[in-house]
Design a protein around this motif. Structure first.
Motif, PDB file in Angstrom:
ATOM      1  N   VAL A   1       0.546   5.223  -0.154  1.00  0.00           N
ATOM      2  CA  VAL A   1      -0.174   6.537  -0.034  1.00  0.00           C
ATOM      3  C   VAL A   1       0.419   7.916  -0.101  1.00  0.00           C
ATOM      4  O   VAL A   1       1.536   7.857   0.701  1.00  0.00           O
ATOM      5  CB  VAL A   1      -0.999   6.497   1.215  1.00  0.00           C
ATOM      6  CG1 VAL A   1      -2.078   7.615   1.535  1.00  0.00           C
ATOM      7  CG2 VAL A   1      -1.862   4.877   1.384  1.00  0.00           C
TER       8      VAL A   1
ATOM      9  N   GLY B   1      -5.277   1.577  -7.978  1.00  0.00           N
ATOM     10  CA  GLY B   1      -5.715   2.240  -6.656  1.00  0.00           C
ATOM     11  C   GLY B   1      -6.897   3.434  -6.812  1.00  0.00           C
ATOM     12  O   GLY B   1      -7.454   3.352  -8.158  1.00  0.00           O
TER      13      GLY B   1
ATOM     14  N   ASN C   1       0.822  -1.285   0.081  1.00  0.00           N
ATOM     15  CA  ASN C   1      -0.078  -0.034   0.138  1.00  0.00           C
ATOM     16  C   ASN C   1       0.786   1.414   0.000  1.00  0.00           C
ATOM     17  O   ASN C   1       1.515   1.486   0.848  1.00  0.00           O
ATOM     18  CB  ASN C   1      -0.967   0.204   1.099  1.00  0.00           C
ATOM     19  CG  ASN C   1      -1.773  -1.207   1.307  1.00  0.00           C
ATOM     20  OD1 ASN C   1      -2.639  -1.466   0.753  1.00  0.00           O
ATOM     21  ND2 ASN C   1      -1.212  -2.194   2.072  1.00  0.00           N
TER      22      ASN C   1
ATOM     23  N   TYR D   1      -4.110   6.701  -3.336  1.00  0.00           N
ATOM     24  CA  TYR D   1      -3.648   5.331  -2.728  1.00  0.00           C
ATOM     25  C   TYR D   1      -3.631   4.529  -3.737  1.00  0.00           C
ATOM     26  O   TYR D   1      -4.559   4.272  -4.747  1.00  0.00           O
ATOM     27  CB  TYR D   1      -4.975   5.007  -2.037  1.00  0.00           C
ATOM     28  CG  TYR D   1      -5.048   3.359  -1.423  1.00  0.00           C
ATOM     29  CD1 TYR D   1      -3.973   3.001  -0.751  1.00  0.00           C
ATOM     30  CD2 TYR D   1      -5.761   2.476  -2.214  1.00  0.00           C
ATOM     31  CE1 TYR D   1      -3.956   1.658  -0.131  1.00  0.00           C
ATOM     32  CE2 TYR D   1      -5.539   1.000  -1.884  1.00  0.00           C
ATOM     33  CZ  TYR D   1      -4.970   0.741  -0.815  1.00  0.00           C
ATOM     34  OH  TYR D   1      -4.728  -0.742  -0.536  1.00  0.00           O
TER      35      TYR D   1
END
Length: 336
Positions: A126, A193, A124, A161
Motif C-alpha cells: 500500500v 489491485g 499487501n 493497493y
C-alpha cells in the motif's frame, strides 16, 4: 400472591435477563476489539528493534499540471522543489517528513506534500499521498513568456493497493529501510489491485494566462477542475542484488480508472463525455548497506492522463527524487 407482587417479580426477572444479555454483549464486544487490536498489531507493528532506523535525506519533488491540444501545450510547475527532512523506517513502514527549501522568496510556492508506503502481511503493498500546492509557474511551447501565478492552487490525494500473487520476499520499502535480504540475486513478484484518487486545481480567473488564449479553444479557459475516480491496477515489484553490495529495485504500476470529471470555465461548466483515466507509477532505486548505516538513491513518478473534451487533454505528473542516509538503532544479531 397479589397482582402487584406479580408485576414486581416480572419486572425483576426482565431486569435480570437484560442485565445478563448486556454482559454477554459487552464480553463479545471486548473479545472482538481485542481481535481487531491483535490484527492491527500484527500488520503494522514491527517488534524487532534491530529493524528500526533513523533517516536524514534531501529530496526533489515536483507536481506538474499539463494542458494541451493537438497544437499547443502549457505546463504549470511549482518553484522551490527541493527539501531536506528526517524520517523513521522499519520492515513494515517508512515515514519521512520533509521541509521545503524556499530559495525563491518572491515567487515561492506554498506546499504540503506527504507520501508513504507500507507492507501489510506478506501479500499487501500500500502507498498513499496527500499534496497541496499554491503558486505555479506557467510555461508553454509556443514562444510566450513564462508567468508566475500565485493564485493557482491544487490538491491531490489518493492511494494504491496491490495484492501480490506470491509472498513479498523483498520490496522497495525494505530497500528504503536498509533491510536487504540477500538470499538470492533476483526477487520478482507481481499482482493486481485497486487505486483511488482525488484531483483538484483552480485559479481566480482561467488557469491559462490571457495571452495564451489565442492558442486554445474557449473550452480550455478552465477556472476550476475536479476529478474523482476509482480504478484497477497491475503491478510488478522487483529487486536485483548486484556486485559490490549494491541492490537495485524497479517497481511499475499501470492502471485504468473511471473518473468523474467536472470542468468550470469563466462563464460555463461541463462534464467530459469520456470518463476514463490512465496512469503509470514507477520507482527506480539503488541502495548500499554498511553494518549500521545505509544509503539509498531513488527516483519515482506518477503520470495521470485524461481527456477533457473539445480536443483538450489534461495530464498530471508527480515526480520525486531522494538521497537518504539511515542509521540502524540496533545491530542485528547473527544467529549461529
Amino acid at each position: 400472591m397479589t397482582s402487584r407482587k406479580l408485576r414486581v417479580a416480572f419486572i425483576i426477572k426482565i431486569f435480570v435477563v437484560c442485565f445478563c444479555g448486556i454482559q454477554q454483549i459487552n464480553a463479545q464486544i471486548i473479545k472482538d476489539s481485542l481481535n481487531i487490536l491483535e490484527t492491527v498489531d500484527t500488520l503494522f507493528v514491527d517488534r524487532d528493534f534491530s529493524n528500526y532506523s533513523l533517516r536524514v535525506f534531501t529530496n526533489y519533488k515536483g507536481r506538474t499540471l499539463k494542458l494541451k491540444d493537438d497544437n499547443s501545450k502549457s505546463r504549470f510547475v511549482p518553484n522551490n522543489r527541493h527539501g531536506i527532512g528526517i524520517g523513521v523506517a522499519n520492515s513494515k513502514m517508512v515515514l519521512d517528513i520533509a521541509f521545503n527549501l524556499k530559495t525563491k522568496k518572491k515567487n515561492a510556492t506554498k506546499r504540503f506534500d506527504m507520501q508513504g508506503a507500507t507492507i501489510l502481511g506478506k501479500h499487501n503493498y500500500v502507498n498513499f499521498y496527500l499534496q497541496s500546492y499554491k503558486g505555479f509557474l506557467a510555461k508553454n511551447d509556443f514562444g510566450e513568456p513564462s508567468i508566475f501565478r500565485s493564485d493557482i492552487k491544487s490538491l491531490t490525494a489518493g492511494f494504491n493497493y496491490l495484492y501480490t500473487l506470491s509472498e513479498i520476499e523483498f520490496s522497495y520499502s525494505l530497500l528504503k529501510a536498509g533491510l536487504a535480504r540477500k538470499h538470492k540475486n533476483v526477487y520478482i513478484t507481481g499482482g493486481l489491485g485497486v487505486f483511488a484518487f482525488f484531483d483538484y486545481f483552480s485559479a481566480n480567473g482561467a488557469i491559462l494566462p490571457q495571452q495564451y488564449y489565442q492558442y486554445y479553444s474557449e473550452q480550455a479557459q478552465i477556472k476550476r477542475y475536479k476529478g474523482m475516480g476509482v480504478g484497477l491496477l497491475g503491478g510488478l515489484l522487483s529487486v536485483f542484488v548486484l556486485p559490490k553490495n549494491i541492490i537495485a529495485s524497479c517497481n511499475l504500476m499501470p492502471g485504468v480508472a473511471l473518473i468523474n470529471n467536472q470542468v468550470v470555465l469563466n462563464d460555463d461548466d461541463y462534464r467530459p463525455k469520456k470518463p476514463m483515466l490512465y496512469k503509470l507509477d514507477f520507482t527506480l532505486s539503488l541502495g548500499y548497506n554498511f553494518k549500521r548505516f545505509y544509503v539509498n538513491l531513488s527516483y519515482g513518478g506518477a503520470t495521470y492522463f485524461t481527456k477533457l473534451g473539445y480536443g483538450n487533454k489534461y495530464q498530471s505528473n508527480i515526480s520525486n527524487a531522494k538521497l537518504a542516509v539511515g542509521y540502524k538503532l540496533k545491530k542485528k544479531r547473527v544467529k549461529r
